[in-house]
Enzyme design. Sequence first.
Site, PDB file in Angstrom:
ATOM      1  N   ASP A 118       0.832  -1.206   0.000  1.00 23.28           N
ATOM      2  CA  ASP A 118       0.000   0.000   0.000  1.00 23.28           C
ATOM      3  C   ASP A 118       0.865   1.253   0.000  1.00 23.28           C
ATOM      4  O   ASP A 118       2.051   1.217   0.346  1.00 23.28           O
ATOM      5  CB  ASP A 118      -0.911  -0.002   1.229  1.00 23.28           C
ATOM      6  CG  ASP A 118      -2.255   0.664   0.978  1.00 23.28           C
ATOM      7  OD1 ASP A 118      -2.362   1.417  -0.012  1.00 23.28           O
ATOM      8  OD2 ASP A 118      -3.183   0.439   1.763  1.00 23.28           O
ATOM      9  N   ASP A 174     -10.697   1.980  -3.721  1.00 22.63           N
ATOM     10  CA  ASP A 174     -11.273   1.750  -2.398  1.00 22.63           C
ATOM     11  C   ASP A 174     -12.800   1.792  -2.427  1.00 22.63           C
ATOM     12  O   ASP A 174     -13.448   1.426  -1.438  1.00 22.63           O
ATOM     13  CB  ASP A 174     -10.756   2.796  -1.399  1.00 22.63           C
ATOM     14  CG  ASP A 174      -9.380   2.454  -0.866  1.00 22.63           C
ATOM     15  OD1 ASP A 174      -8.933   1.307  -1.047  1.00 22.63           O
ATOM     16  OD2 ASP A 174      -8.737   3.341  -0.264  1.00 22.63           O
TER      17      ASP A 174
END
Length: 563
Positions: free
Chosen positions: A375, A445
Amino acid sequence: MYKSHTIFNGKKGLAGLPATYAAEDEAMTLEVELEDAVAEMTLVLSYTIFKDYAAVARHATFKNKGDSRVNLTRALSCCLDLPDQNYEWMQFSGGWARERIPDVKKLSTGTVAIESRRGASSANQNPFIIIKRPNTDEFSGEAIGLSFVYSGNFIALAEGNNYDRLRLLMGIHPDRFEWPLDRGQTFETPEVVIAMSSSGLNSLSQTYHKLYNNNLVRGKWKNRLRPILNNNWEATFMDFTEESILKIARKAKEAGVELFVLDDGWFGERNDDTAGLGDWVENPAKLPEGIAGLARKIKALGLDFGFWIEPEMVNPNSNLYRRHPDWVLAVPGRKSSLGRHQLVLDFSRQEVVDAIFDMLYKVIKDAPVSYIKWDMNRVLTEVYSLGSSADYQGTVYHRHIMGVYSLYEKLIKAFPDILFESCSSGGNRFDAGMLYYSPQIWCSDDTDAIERLAIQEGTALLYPLSTMGAHISDCPNHAIGRTTPFETRGHVALAGTFGYELDVTKIPEEDRVLIANQCSMYHRYNDLVRSGDYYRMASYQSNGYYDAYSYDAYGYDANAYGY
């Protein structure tokens, strides 16, 4: 001035940079050497054509042949001149949770441009543009794509002059870029892949899909079925124990899941996002036997195991920062800006990259790990390297992303069987450069199935469906609050790499029983999704009512898929 040229079979790699690759029987390369006798510089323009694809890979190499230092302040990768301006420009714009939405505008005299100066390719503008004739649609008409194989600052622009000519440019953004070259030193730009179609946008997409699947993605997981995963993030966030994780994993295995992924919170003093980032050592209160112990227990259940990292960032409240406060990007004497309580590690410094690698290596080396989610959750600010002199600060943006690439390369070399999935607050760094290291990227997301139709459609105009991380999450959706049938969520997620972002122990039984059927559909159809020709038939973002796409098995062994 023209000096010489060379033609050879195959394609050379780019030192420290991602790039397409090709064997001698797959491509031919032309290198044209130009010389500036006054500046005592040479410029080599490289063009690679591919045997099986209507595409050209283009980059440039600068070399200083004089005794005086030369400072490059602009080093683009591609210049393409076209004979008229009768084109429409298509860019892929958005932001967090609304990435890569097509935006079309008419070109004429003047300049149209997109850019990122955020240190990453960004969710705001993807490093990819299409120019197309006004009558071009999915199935007919001329279209040209330019895709930048790079993950940092970029610019792409179209310049229409007063003589009805059009020039396209793409490369590293010149803002805050300055690269000093002493005698004999070179600078090699990242590459741009130009593709062309005379039969519509679907054909253009198919060219990029095949080229990137076969000649950009590398390693064990190239063109392979990816495991169905269950990630614990939305189930537990950072509040978990080993036993609570194993409870979810057991139920996930029963449902048909193949890979369990432990997300944020397993390391350091990491109980929320204010502390611990950068301390890549297991928290014994949560994992008494560490990652290796948990991984072995997950494997004993019949599941593969993976975990989450964010190696480019650090919390000020961490042991790493307390030991090395000079390892972050920061302007001397000025306050540093926090993003998500994080600072950015200075990956332009090799000692920083090496230290992060050493910590991660110790965690992974004795653990049966088959997947890592990488990430990156904030943009670069105060981009000043405390390890470089003032006259090298113009190199930091580029050297930083080169450091990111080098860490990927070191980890891939040490652990070649691990499947890496890139992520950057969702799709904030979804670009062709990242695909060279991670064959799949978390698409967004926003996991709402209806909004994902638009996000995945825009993404698939360039990127293969096998690269798009697409999971079923819980409802009401955490991003927008909509409730969508579990079956619908499954149909949308099956268009990419497939998995679940939920606690399978807490969902309704009528939803849980659908998981086995969805997993079966994934195994039956994903070879076709990955390898077949993808066609956009109807667009939800255009009509607002329905979405339709198909996969054509033409050229593939349909019997092998059970059709």
